[in-house]
Design a protein around this motif. Structure first.
Motif, PDB file in Angstrom:
ATOM      1  N   SER A 117       0.835  -1.203   0.000  1.00  0.00           N
ATOM      2  CA  SER A 117       0.000   0.000   0.000  1.00  0.00           C
ATOM      3  C   SER A 117       0.872   1.257   0.000  1.00  0.00           C
ATOM      4  N   ARG A 118       0.572   2.200  -0.894  1.00  0.00           N
ATOM      5  CA  ARG A 118       1.260   3.491  -0.908  1.00  0.00           C
ATOM      6  C   ARG A 118       0.448   4.455  -0.056  1.00  0.00           C
ATOM      7  N   THR A 140       5.572   3.474   1.329  1.00  0.00           N
ATOM      8  CA  THR A 140       5.008   2.211   0.864  1.00  0.00           C
ATOM      9  C   THR A 140       5.227   1.138   1.924  1.00  0.00           C
ATOM     10  N   VAL A 141       4.146   0.526   2.360  1.00  0.00           N
ATOM     11  CA  VAL A 141       4.233  -0.519   3.382  1.00  0.00           C
ATOM     12  C   VAL A 141       5.009  -1.708   2.818  1.00  0.00           C
ATOM     13  N   GLY A 142       6.035  -2.115   3.550  1.00  0.00           N
ATOM     14  CA  GLY A 142       6.821  -3.272   3.148  1.00  0.00           C
ATOM     15  C   GLY A 142       7.966  -2.977   2.216  1.00  0.00           C
ATOM     16  N   LEU A 143       8.092  -1.727   1.762  1.00  0.00           N
ATOM     17  CA  LEU A 143       9.143  -1.389   0.804  1.00  0.00           C
ATOM     18  C   LEU A 143       9.763  -0.042   1.153  1.00  0.00           C
ATOM     19  N   GLN A 164      -8.280   5.205   6.694  1.00  0.00           N
ATOM     20  CA  GLN A 164      -8.085   6.411   5.893  1.00  0.00           C
ATOM     21  C   GLN A 164      -8.653   7.632   6.606  1.00  0.00           C
ATOM     22  N   GLY A 165      -7.853   8.707   6.661  1.00  0.00           N
ATOM     23  CA  GLY A 165      -8.268   9.932   7.318  1.00  0.00           C
ATOM     24  C   GLY A 165      -7.986   9.969   8.801  1.00  0.00           C
ATOM     25  N   GLU A 166      -7.420   8.917   9.350  1.00  0.00           N
ATOM     26  CA  GLU A 166      -7.174   8.858  10.802  1.00  0.00           C
ATOM     27  C   GLU A 166      -5.956   9.700  11.182  1.00  0.00           C
ATOM     28  N   PHE A 187      -4.488   5.868   1.058  1.00  0.00           N
ATOM     29  CA  PHE A 187      -3.581   4.763   0.735  1.00  0.00           C
ATOM     30  C   PHE A 187      -4.182   3.936  -0.392  1.00  0.00           C
ATOM     31  N   THR A 188      -3.316   3.268  -1.122  1.00  0.00           N
ATOM     32  CA  THR A 188      -3.762   2.377  -2.193  1.00  0.00           C
ATOM     33  C   THR A 188      -3.970   0.974  -1.652  1.00  0.00           C
TER      34      THR A 188
END
Length: 344
Positions: A117-118, A140-143, A164-166, A187-188
């Motif tokens: 997810s970006r 990016t999660v994980g990267l 989202q929005g938190e 996020f994507t």
């Protein structure tokens, strides 16, 4: 890429299972911890950060939550905020105890960031030099190298818990002052690790291993350990017996843990290697070093003698065994003196 013994300057092992690997040079000094130092779970925590111990003590956790409420009130500077107590649903405790999150602004929806997810985030209050710029940025999660920074792992864990929005505030043990703040704008779509194909997991694990080796060579064993641990978490989800690369990763992780002053964890990592390859020279050597640091001299001598039985010219093992023998003689002398005083 497998790493050599921690105080060996690039010596070759004679173990056939390790032919073709390139050795890395390691510093010679290892920080030793007391024998009764607490152990951590190998796959879950590799960082020596004391944050990993917070949830073991409920009173400490409550204290951290109280600090978060007090500091949050200060940061808002509002009497209404100070008088409004935190609800249980406003707080989220990271399962490994590394931080407590207070939800300041609730997000919408049920989806959360996953692997790949970006995320568009805004961070404030983080120390300088973290590698995460103030203001809006994309992670990016994980990267990405941002995960290898001091608080990168904590930020990633927090993002994986957000909608989202938190907007949230984080309180870490041992850090005074106002809490840091993190906002997730969008996020994507990503994927859970179980949704990945086996080939994808293996490819990601290879990337983590390669990055870990780069960090190790650059003198960053803590960042390297995080990469090796992430690679192991991916490979552990594969059907047994799993790829042989797991053995190399555990051996490399042990080298990092020795340099980070975690002999108990290093011994556990070597155990994982030796379960699969009982004659793994580097794992025997590193476990011997770890056992010596823990004060288990008999176990240390046993492992080091096994190394020398296969490779009699292994200088690192010779030197370490000599140190263990001297340490054992000192212990015996001290015990004898104590007995003379007791019965004299």
């Amino acid at each position: 890429m497998d790493t050599p013994p921690v105080n060996s300057m690039g010596e070759k092992d004679s173990c056939q299972s390790q032919q073709g690997e390139k050795n890395l040079k390691l510093p010679t000094q290892i920080r030793q911890h007391p024998r009764d130092s607490p152990t951590e779970i190998l796959e879950l925590r590799v960082s020596p950060d004391p944050a990993s111990q917070i949830l073991e003590n409920p009173q400490q956790t409550e204290k951290l939550a109280a600090e978060l409420e007090r500091d949050s009130a200060k940061s808002h500077g509002s009497a209404s905020v100070m008088s409004e107590p935190l609800q249980a649903s406003d707080l989220w405790y990271c399962p490994d105890g590394s931080f407590v999150k207070k939800i300041v602004v609730r997000g919408h929806g049920l989806d959360k960031p996953k692997l790949g997810s970006r995320c568009r985030v805004q961070a404030s209050g983080f120390p300088l030099g973290l590698g995460l710029p103030e203001g809006w940025t994309e992670l990016t999660v994980g990267l990405g190298p941002w995960r290898e920074e001091t608080w990168g792992e904590i930020i990633e864990k927090c993002l994986e818990s957000m909608c989202q929005g938190e907007e949230a505030e984080l309180q870490l043990p041992g850090r005074s002052g106002l809490p840091v703040r993190l906002t997730l704008a969008s996020f994507t779509q990503g994927r859970d690790s179980w949704e990945l194909e086996d080939t994808e997991k293996e490819a990601l694990a290879r990337e983590e291993r390669a990055r870990g080796t780069e960090l190790f060579r650059a003198g960053n064993p803590e960042g390297a350990a995080r990469c090796y641990a992430r690679a192991l978490r991916l490979l552990l989800t594969l059907p047994p017996p799993g790829p042989p690369e797991r053995t190399v990763l555990h051996a490399n992780l042990a080298a990092c843990q020795l340099l980070l002053g975690q002999p108990q964890l290093a011994a556990q990592s070597c155990d994982r290697v030796l379960e699969r390859e009982p004659g793994h020279i580097k794992a025997l050597y590193r476990r011997g070093v770890a056992q010596a640091a823990l004060g288990n001299l008999e176990k240390a001598m046993t492992d080091l003698k096994k190394v020398l039985a296969v490779d009699p010219k292994n200088r690192a093992a010779q030197e370490e065994l000599g140190k263990v023998i001297i340490q054992g003689k000192k212990q015996d002398a001290g015990l004898a003196q104590g007995l003379r005083k007791m019965f004299g």
